[in-house]
Design a protein around this motif. Structure first.
Motif, PDB file in Angstrom:
ATOM      1  N   SER A 108      -0.534 -18.777   3.331  1.00 45.75           N
ATOM      2  CA  SER A 108      -1.570 -18.263   4.234  1.00 45.75           C
ATOM      3  C   SER A 108      -1.052 -18.182   5.664  1.00 45.75           C
ATOM      4  CB  SER A 108      -2.822 -19.146   4.164  1.00 45.75           C
ATOM      5  OG  SER A 108      -2.612 -20.404   4.782  1.00 45.75           O
ATOM      6  N   LEU A 109      -0.283 -19.187   6.083  1.00 49.19           N
ATOM      7  CA  LEU A 109       0.303 -19.150   7.427  1.00 49.19           C
ATOM      8  C   LEU A 109       1.282 -17.989   7.562  1.00 49.19           C
ATOM      9  CD1 LEU A 109       1.057 -22.920   8.191  1.00 49.19           C
ATOM     10  CD2 LEU A 109      -0.919 -21.565   8.890  1.00 49.19           C
ATOM     11  N   LEU A 110       2.082 -17.778   6.522  1.00 47.90           N
ATOM     12  CA  LEU A 110       3.045 -16.678   6.552  1.00 47.90           C
ATOM     13  C   LEU A 110       2.330 -15.332   6.601  1.00 47.90           C
ATOM     14  CD1 LEU A 110       5.972 -15.711   6.400  1.00 47.90           C
ATOM     15  CD2 LEU A 110       5.801 -15.780   3.907  1.00 47.90           C
ATOM     16  N   LEU A 165      -2.015  -4.707  10.245  1.00 44.25           N
ATOM     17  CA  LEU A 165      -2.987  -5.678  10.727  1.00 44.25           C
ATOM     18  C   LEU A 165      -4.010  -6.018   9.643  1.00 44.25           C
ATOM     19  CD1 LEU A 165      -3.598  -4.089  14.233  1.00 44.25           C
ATOM     20  CD2 LEU A 165      -2.679  -6.388  13.863  1.00 44.25           C
ATOM     21  N   SER A 166      -4.517  -4.987   8.982  1.00 44.62           N
ATOM     22  CA  SER A 166      -5.554  -5.187   7.972  1.00 44.62           C
ATOM     23  C   SER A 166      -5.007  -5.908   6.747  1.00 44.62           C
ATOM     24  CB  SER A 166      -6.166  -3.841   7.564  1.00 44.62           C
ATOM     25  OG  SER A 166      -6.713  -3.184   8.691  1.00 44.62           O
ATOM     26  N   LEU A 167      -3.821  -5.506   6.288  1.00 40.63           N
ATOM     27  CA  LEU A 167      -3.230  -6.175   5.129  1.00 40.63           C
ATOM     28  C   LEU A 167      -2.915  -7.638   5.442  1.00 40.63           C
ATOM     29  CD1 LEU A 167      -0.834  -3.441   3.685  1.00 40.63           C
ATOM     30  CD2 LEU A 167      -2.874  -4.394   2.589  1.00 40.63           C
ATOM     31  N   PHE A 174      -4.549 -10.642   3.185  1.00 42.04           N
ATOM     32  CA  PHE A 174      -3.749 -11.653   2.479  1.00 42.04           C
ATOM     33  C   PHE A 174      -3.975 -13.045   3.067  1.00 42.04           C
ATOM     34  CE2 PHE A 174      -1.465  -8.002   0.801  1.00 42.04           C
ATOM     35  CZ  PHE A 174      -1.196  -8.423  -0.502  1.00 42.04           C
ATOM     36  N   PHE A 175      -4.142 -13.139   4.382  1.00 45.76           N
ATOM     37  CA  PHE A 175      -4.415 -14.432   5.002  1.00 45.76           C
ATOM     38  C   PHE A 175      -5.709 -15.030   4.455  1.00 45.76           C
ATOM     39  CE2 PHE A 175      -6.774 -16.465   8.606  1.00 45.76           C
ATOM     40  CZ  PHE A 175      -6.087 -17.666   8.605  1.00 45.76           C
ATOM     41  N   LEU A 176      -6.778 -14.247   4.463  1.00 49.81           N
ATOM     42  CA  LEU A 176      -8.057 -14.743   3.957  1.00 49.81           C
ATOM     43  C   LEU A 176      -8.018 -14.945   2.449  1.00 49.81           C
ATOM     44  CD1 LEU A 176     -10.461 -12.576   6.133  1.00 49.81           C
ATOM     45  CD2 LEU A 176      -9.981 -15.016   6.382  1.00 49.81           C
ATOM     46  N   PHE A 206      -5.408 -15.911   0.673  1.00 53.74           N
ATOM     47  CA  PHE A 206      -4.725 -17.181   0.406  1.00 53.74           C
ATOM     48  C   PHE A 206      -5.606 -18.364   0.814  1.00 53.74           C
ATOM     49  CE2 PHE A 206      -0.584 -14.743   0.520  1.00 53.74           C
ATOM     50  CZ  PHE A 206      -0.289 -14.981  -0.817  1.00 53.74           C
ATOM     51  N   GLN A 207      -6.388 -18.205   1.882  1.00 50.71           N
ATOM     52  CA  GLN A 207      -7.299 -19.292   2.248  1.00 50.71           C
ATOM     53  C   GLN A 207      -8.362 -19.503   1.173  1.00 50.71           C
ATOM     54  OE1 GLN A 207      -8.881 -19.141   6.300  1.00 50.71           O
ATOM     55  NE2 GLN A 207      -7.196 -20.518   6.821  1.00 50.71           N
ATOM     56  N   TRP A 208      -8.879 -18.406   0.612  1.00 53.98           N
ATOM     57  CA  TRP A 208      -9.808 -18.558  -0.512  1.00 53.98           C
ATOM     58  C   TRP A 208      -9.105 -19.229  -1.687  1.00 53.98           C
ATOM     59  CZ3 TRP A 208      -9.128 -16.398  -5.372  1.00 53.98           C
ATOM     60  CH2 TRP A 208     -10.156 -16.649  -6.285  1.00 53.98           C
ATOM     61  N   ALA A 209      -7.834 -18.885  -1.911  1.00 60.01           N
ATOM     62  CA  ALA A 209      -7.085 -19.508  -3.007  1.00 60.01           C
ATOM     63  C   ALA A 209      -6.945 -21.017  -2.786  1.00 60.01           C
ATOM     64  CB  ALA A 209      -5.708 -18.858  -3.144  1.00 60.01           C
ATOM     65  N   ILE A 210      -6.775 -21.441  -1.516  1.00 60.12           N
ATOM     66  CA  ILE A 210      -6.745 -22.878  -1.233  1.00 60.12           C
ATOM     67  C   ILE A 210      -8.054 -23.525  -1.670  1.00 60.12           C
ATOM     68  CG2 ILE A 210      -6.630 -24.621   0.591  1.00 60.12           C
ATOM     69  CD1 ILE A 210      -4.958 -22.642   2.231  1.00 60.12           C
TER      70      ILE A 210
END
Length: 351
Positions: A64-66, A230-232, A236-238, A240-244
């Motif tokens: 998520s950080l990446l 920017l959108s992608l 992916f950030f959100l 991966f956060q949902w995956a956490i």
């Protein structure tokens, strides 16, 4: 001095409130839901976690950080992913420690990017663009959560379902209008006139359309050419956060279903905007636990999930960001000493 001491007092009070909310989380959940739970029961859930589960949470957190580094590298051309990771970590650490810490985080980001040789104008544009994209996606998330529940048939009755669809579509339309106005001049003109009409209706003395057009002028170049990246990056950030959160739910036995998990995640991101505590700490965990219990999850795994998710999206960012900021400061100091030690002829040749 008065302002400084007031800031220190407010920061201490905000951090103290966050600690109190965390300490009394079981009691808060009992008030909200009527369900009893103790810290001993929550501790037993944590003790049962396996090393593989914790490693998976850490791996998804790093991903998520990446992913978010691509938002920053697209906002500031020339910034590389390692710099973006350092910038994100350091800014998050500061923001997570202070109420209204976003302003201090911006100052830290400004100092770091200036140290890497970027100009003031480019840094301001990066701050504006990344902030706009974060805000847009923060508005979109509640709509996504509502739609997920509606598609899963979780509405109590047709009236609630219709209201849910109306609210979700309205949010998405509003975000689409703002995004389009940042890209197309005609859409920007229409939105500017609408903003002026709204300010006249509310009898506000401000030039809303002028402020919006200045914002658009500042960000137009980046938005027009880099909006896909920017959108992608945000998706992916959100994601991966949902995956956490999903991994935390599975590990604690709190999985409520795919649609419900999306709704809980959307609520968690909205509650981080509660500025009464740094990044909504304590408030986010209470809301997540309460909604999970409302979806039929037992109170103990619900609280354990909320705490685990808060750890991976808030707590761990503080020491990680501190390390990133310390490494940047150390390297900057070392490079400064090396530059000072070089003879003028060497510096001239290097230039």
């Amino acid at each position: 001095m008065k302002n400084r001491w007031l800031q220190i007092l407010l920061s201490a009070a905000s951090l103290g409130l966050a600690v109190l909310l965390m300490v009394y989380l079981p009691q808060i959940v009992r008030v909200l839901t009527g369900k009893d739970v103790s810290w001993a029961q929550v501790g037993a859930v944590f003790a049962a976690l396996g090393g593989g589960e914790v490693a998976l949470m850490a791996a998804v957190w790093l991903l998520s950080l990446l992913a978010y580094t691509f938002v920053l590298t697209n906002s500031l051309p020339g910034l590389n992913n390692l710099q973006g990771l350092t910038l994100n970590a350091a800014g998050s650490a500061v923001s997570n420690l202070l109420p209204f810490g976003g302003a201090v985080g911006v100052a830290v980001s400004f100092a770091m990017t200036r140290g890497w040789g970027f100009g003031n104008r480019a840094i301001v544009v990066m701050t504006l663009v990344s902030g706009i994209w974060n805000t847009l996606f923060r508005f979109v998330l509640p709509a996504v959560g509502i739609i997920a529940l509606l598609m899963a048939g979780k509405a109590a009755n047709p009236t609630v379902a219709n209201a849910g669809w109306t609210g979700a579509v309205s949010i998405l339309v509003l975000c689409a209008i703002v995004a389009a106005s940042l890209y197309w001049q005609r859409a920007a003109d229409l939105l500017g006139r609408a903003l002026d009409g709204l300010t006249r209706l509310l009898r506000l003395k401000l030039d809303a359309s002028g402020a919006f057009h200045r914002l658009r002028a500042d960000t137009a170049g980046i938005v027009r050419t880099r909006w896909p990246g920017l959108s992608l990056g945000m998706v992916f950030f959100l994601g991966f956060q949902w995956a956490i959160m999903a991994v935390c739910m599975q590990a604690t036995g709190a999985w409520p279903g795919p649609a419900e998990s999306i709704a809980v995640f959307a609520l968690s991101r909205v509650l981080t905007s509660a500025l009464i505590t740094p990044s909504g700490a304590g408030i986010m965990e209470s809301g997540v636990a309460a909604l999970l219990i409302a979806f039929g999850v037992d109170s103990t795994p619900a609280i354990a999930t909320a705490l685990l998710f808060g750890f991976w999206t808030y707590t761990i960012e503080i020491p990680f960001g501190g390390l990133a900021l310390g490494a940047w400061a150390l390297l900057r100091r070392r490079n400064g000493r090396n530059a000072g030690a070089e003879p003028p002829s060497a510096i001239s040749k290097a230039t």
